[in-house]
Design a protein around this motif. Structure first.
Motif, PDB file in Angstrom:
ATOM      1  N   ASN A  67      13.476  -3.463   0.623  1.00  0.00           N
ATOM      2  CA  ASN A  67      13.962  -2.581  -0.453  1.00  0.00           C
ATOM      3  C   ASN A  67      13.673  -1.115  -0.212  1.00  0.00           C
ATOM      4  N   GLU A  68      12.845  -0.812   0.785  1.00  0.00           N
ATOM      5  CA  GLU A  68      12.533   0.589   1.064  1.00  0.00           C
ATOM      6  C   GLU A  68      12.989   0.929   2.474  1.00  0.00           C
ATOM      7  N   PRO A  69      13.712   2.053   2.622  1.00  0.00           N
ATOM      8  CA  PRO A  69      14.180   2.447   3.962  1.00  0.00           C
ATOM      9  C   PRO A  69      13.026   2.542   4.969  1.00  0.00           C
ATOM     10  N   ARG A  70      11.825   2.853   4.498  1.00  0.00           N
ATOM     11  CA  ARG A  70      10.675   2.961   5.413  1.00  0.00           C
ATOM     12  C   ARG A  70      10.560   1.721   6.299  1.00  0.00           C
ATOM     13  N   TRP A  71      10.636   0.527   5.696  1.00  0.00           N
ATOM     14  CA  TRP A  71      10.366  -0.683   6.476  1.00  0.00           C
ATOM     15  C   TRP A  71      11.578  -1.129   7.273  1.00  0.00           C
ATOM     16  N   ILE A  72      12.760  -0.662   6.852  1.00  0.00           N
ATOM     17  CA  ILE A  72      13.952  -0.895   7.668  1.00  0.00           C
ATOM     18  C   ILE A  72      13.830  -0.061   8.945  1.00  0.00           C
ATOM     19  N   TYR A 143      -0.725  -3.756  10.572  1.00  0.00           N
ATOM     20  CA  TYR A 143       0.248  -2.728  10.942  1.00  0.00           C
ATOM     21  C   TYR A 143       0.476  -1.792   9.765  1.00  0.00           C
ATOM     22  N   ASP A 144       0.065  -0.549   9.910  1.00  0.00           N
ATOM     23  CA  ASP A 144       0.231   0.516   8.911  1.00  0.00           C
ATOM     24  C   ASP A 144      -0.705   0.355   7.706  1.00  0.00           C
ATOM     25  N   ARG A 145      -0.711  -0.832   7.099  1.00  0.00           N
ATOM     26  CA  ARG A 145      -1.620  -1.083   5.977  1.00  0.00           C
ATOM     27  C   ARG A 145      -2.732  -2.017   6.436  1.00  0.00           C
ATOM     28  N   LEU A 146      -3.926  -1.795   5.920  1.00  0.00           N
ATOM     29  CA  LEU A 146      -5.082  -2.588   6.343  1.00  0.00           C
ATOM     30  C   LEU A 146      -5.216  -3.858   5.496  1.00  0.00           C
ATOM     31  N   SER A 191      -2.724  -2.025  -4.885  1.00  0.00           N
ATOM     32  CA  SER A 191      -2.942  -3.177  -3.996  1.00  0.00           C
ATOM     33  C   SER A 191      -2.847  -2.777  -2.521  1.00  0.00           C
ATOM     34  N   ASP A 192      -2.484  -1.518  -2.278  1.00  0.00           N
ATOM     35  CA  ASP A 192      -2.313  -1.011  -0.902  1.00  0.00           C
ATOM     36  C   ASP A 192      -3.435  -0.021  -0.599  1.00  0.00           C
ATOM     37  N   ASN A 193      -4.268  -0.368   0.364  1.00  0.00           N
ATOM     38  CA  ASN A 193      -5.390   0.511   0.728  1.00  0.00           C
ATOM     39  C   ASN A 193      -4.922   1.925   1.053  1.00  0.00           C
ATOM     40  N   ASN A 194      -3.721   2.034   1.612  1.00  0.00           N
ATOM     41  CA  ASN A 194      -3.201   3.364   1.968  1.00  0.00           C
ATOM     42  C   ASN A 194      -3.071   4.272   0.749  1.00  0.00           C
ATOM     43  N   ALA A 195      -2.760   3.691  -0.408  1.00  0.00           N
ATOM     44  CA  ALA A 195      -2.594   4.517  -1.615  1.00  0.00           C
ATOM     45  C   ALA A 195      -3.883   5.292  -1.882  1.00  0.00           C
ATOM     46  N   PRO A 277       3.842  10.322  -3.817  1.00  0.00           N
ATOM     47  CA  PRO A 277       3.176   9.695  -2.676  1.00  0.00           C
ATOM     48  C   PRO A 277       4.075   9.374  -1.493  1.00  0.00           C
ATOM     49  N   ASN A 278       5.352   9.053  -1.755  1.00  0.00           N
ATOM     50  CA  ASN A 278       6.233   8.767  -0.612  1.00  0.00           C
ATOM     51  C   ASN A 278       7.670   9.157  -0.955  1.00  0.00           C
ATOM     52  N   ASP A 279       8.555   9.001   0.016  1.00  0.00           N
ATOM     53  CA  ASP A 279       9.912   9.523  -0.157  1.00  0.00           C
ATOM     54  C   ASP A 279      10.694   8.811  -1.261  1.00  0.00           C
ATOM     55  N   GLN A 303       6.654  11.335   1.900  1.00  0.00           N
ATOM     56  CA  GLN A 303       6.279  10.943   3.262  1.00  0.00           C
ATOM     57  C   GLN A 303       7.234   9.867   3.729  1.00  0.00           C
ATOM     58  N   ASP A 304       7.370   9.737   4.988  1.00  0.00           N
ATOM     59  CA  ASP A 304       8.134   8.694   5.702  1.00  0.00           C
ATOM     60  C   ASP A 304       9.384   9.220   6.403  1.00  0.00           C
ATOM     61  N   ALA A 305       9.820  10.420   6.073  1.00  0.00           N
ATOM     62  CA  ALA A 305      11.051  10.933   6.677  1.00  0.00           C
ATOM     63  C   ALA A 305      12.175   9.915   6.573  1.00  0.00           C
ATOM     64  N   LEU A 323       6.408  13.293   8.367  1.00  0.00           N
ATOM     65  CA  LEU A 323       6.994  12.422   9.397  1.00  0.00           C
ATOM     66  C   LEU A 323       5.893  11.580  10.016  1.00  0.00           C
ATOM     67  N   LYS A 324       6.068  10.270   9.866  1.00  0.00           N
ATOM     68  CA  LYS A 324       5.198   9.325  10.552  1.00  0.00           C
ATOM     69  C   LYS A 324       6.107   8.661  11.587  1.00  0.00           C
ATOM     70  N   ASP A 325       6.045   9.118  12.800  1.00  0.00           N
ATOM     71  CA  ASP A 325       7.009   8.692  13.823  1.00  0.00           C
ATOM     72  C   ASP A 325       6.818   7.205  14.113  1.00  0.00           C
TER      73      ASP A 325
HETATM   74  C1  BGC Z   1       3.075   3.190   3.844  1.00  0.00           C
HETATM   75  C2  BGC Z   1       4.124   4.202   3.464  1.00  0.00           C
HETATM   76  C3  BGC Z   1       5.129   3.566   2.510  1.00  0.00           C
HETATM   77  C4  BGC Z   1       4.419   2.880   1.366  1.00  0.00           C
HETATM   78  C5  BGC Z   1       5.369   2.121   0.479  1.00  0.00           C
HETATM   79  C6  BGC Z   1       2.446   2.613   2.611  1.00  0.00           C
HETATM   80  O1  BGC Z   1       1.471   1.697   2.923  1.00  0.00           O
HETATM   81  O2  BGC Z   1       2.097   3.771   4.657  1.00  0.00           O
HETATM   82  O3  BGC Z   1       4.756   4.668   4.624  1.00  0.00           O
HETATM   83  O4  BGC Z   1       5.989   4.529   1.994  1.00  0.00           O
HETATM   84  O5  BGC Z   1       3.448   1.980   1.847  1.00  0.00           O
HETATM   85  O6  BGC Z   1       5.978   1.089   1.149  1.00  0.00           O
END
Ligand code: BGC
Length: 393
Positions: A67-72, A143-146, A191-195, A277-279, A303-305, A323-325
């Motif tokens: 549902n989010e372009p980021r993961w596509i 990957y990306d999230r812990l 629920s996401d450590n990154n938040a 927090p994100n795009d 974030q995410d470009a 941008l997170k390449d």
């Molecule tokens: C990712 C972001 C993403 C967000 C929502 C985070 O864990 O690092 O790039 O926008 O989750 O999916």
């Protein structure tokens, strides 16, 4: 990662593959990438590797949502990378559901994968899936999230998420002049450590400017209560995030922004500063603020470009993104998988504590993108083609 480095990486993989290693499409792969005709090293390596398929390694990938372009983006870059290697890989999506995620991991275990690359939907809930994989002798790459509260994580590839938040905060600080500037804070899913990492990074930069009166927080009583505290505990951040979470959901973000603006007085609006927090959530929040007659101007982060946000930046509707390449992250993940498949340990540059232990990790740098550098950072770098956008500066 620069395209040149990418090529070197793929060339390395191709050599590895033809020598001994196989990254193979799992049986019934959802996304089976045919050997790419144009990928010279992989195309030549493929026949030699085919014979070794059954005896070598298999990699499975589990991503959180379509549902989010980021993961596509990540799916696309994984497919490109594996196509260049001449192989497919099974990529499964969890549809934002931890139960589906666990089922995906179990399906990969039953298919005999050796390495699972996983972005947890919920950092704590994913521990059970990681432990099931560990029990089956599979290496787990977060990957990306812990993945939290378990020792069943072998490696963590990520971006420097604290730096992402710091760049968002810095952007707003650089745009603010005078005192009393209205500040609206939004965060990702608890629920996401990154938040937490994003918010922590942003707070570090914003807090001195909140304490000195440059900004006035308009939508979180918990953040206001903590405004003089430079470093917040996780519990304190959780209290703030509880009030300002978007849950990484566009509609939640829109509804929250609407209710914040309903409560706010006209004097709380005018020229506003928004930590988004994100795009995806940024576009929702930006549209909501843009529609309020008392908002004369807004600065908003992201974030995410994501492609729609790059267009928003070109159109002046979103102020910045980070941008997170994803090509780099995919390269790091495949590099770590290759290390495990060949009996090695991936090179770590850092560690992240997941509540149970310090997980060996490799965080990557991130870049602020605004209208001023969008052409250079996004187009000239080869990240997206210019034809995907209109009105590029
Ligand atoms: C990712 C972001 C993403 C967000 C929502 C985070 O864990 O690092 O790039 O926008 O989750 O999916």
């Amino acid at each position: 990662m620069k395209p040149r480095n990418n090529r070197i990486l793929f060339a390395m993989f191709a050599v590895l593959i033809s020598a001994s290693l196989v990254l193979t499409a799992c049986a019934g792969a959802a996304t089976t990438a045919a050997p790419a005709a144009t990928a010279a090293p992989a195309a030549t390596a493929a026949p030699a590797a085919t014979s070794a398929v059954s005896t070598k390694g298999k990699v499975g990938i589990v991503l959180p949502t379509k549902n989010e372009p980021r993961w596509i983006q990540d799916e696309t870059r994984f497919k490109e990378a594996f196509a260049k290697l001449g192989y497919g890989a099974e990529i499964l999506f969890s549809e934002g559901d931890s139960a589906k995620e666990k089922a995906n991991v179990e399906s990969l275990i039953s298919k005999g994968v050796n390495v699972i690359i996983i972005t947890p939907q919920d950092g704590k809930a994913a521990a059970a899936a990681a432990e099931a994989a560990r029990a089956a002798g599979i290496k787990v790459i977060s990957y990306d999230r812990l993945i939290l509260n378990t020792d069943a994580v072998d490696f963590y590839v990520t971006f420097d998420s604290n730096a992402v938040g710091a760049k968002q905060g810095q952007y707003l600080v650089d745009k603010a002049t005078g005192a009393g500037n209205p500040l609206y804070l939004y965060a990702g899913a608890a629920s996401d450590n990154n938040a937490f990492l994003f918010f922590e990074g942003a707070w570090k930069v914003l807090q001195p400017k909140i304490a000195d009166g440059t900004f006035v927080i308009k939508n979180s009583s918990e953040a206001i209560a903590l405004k003089d505290k430079a470093t917040l505990t996780r519990e304190e951040m959780a209290k703030i995030i509880g009030q300002i979470t978007t849950n990484w959901d566009f509609n939640t973000a829109k509804n929250l922004a609407e209710s914040n603006l309903t409560v706010a007085k006209a004097t709380d609006k005018g020229n506003v500063y928004i930590l988004a927090p994100n795009d995806g959530t940024s576009r929702s929040i930006a549209d909501t603020f843009a529609a309020d007659k008392d908002v004369t101007k807004y600065y908003i982060t992201g974030q995410d470009a994501e492609k729609p946000s790059i267009q928003y930046i070109i159109d002046g509707k979103q102020s910045m993104t980070v941008l997170k390449d994803v090509r780099t992250l995919v390269g790091d993940a495949i590099g770590a998988a290759v290390a495990f498949l060949t009996g090695k340990t991936p090179a770590q540059t850092s560690t992240y504590n997941n509540g149970k232990f310090d997980v060996p990790a490799k965080p990557s740098d991130v870049i602020t993108v605004t209208k001023d550098n969008v052409k250079q950072a996004i187009i000239d770098s080869g990240y997206y083609p210019a034809t995907d956008f209109t009105g590029l500066p």
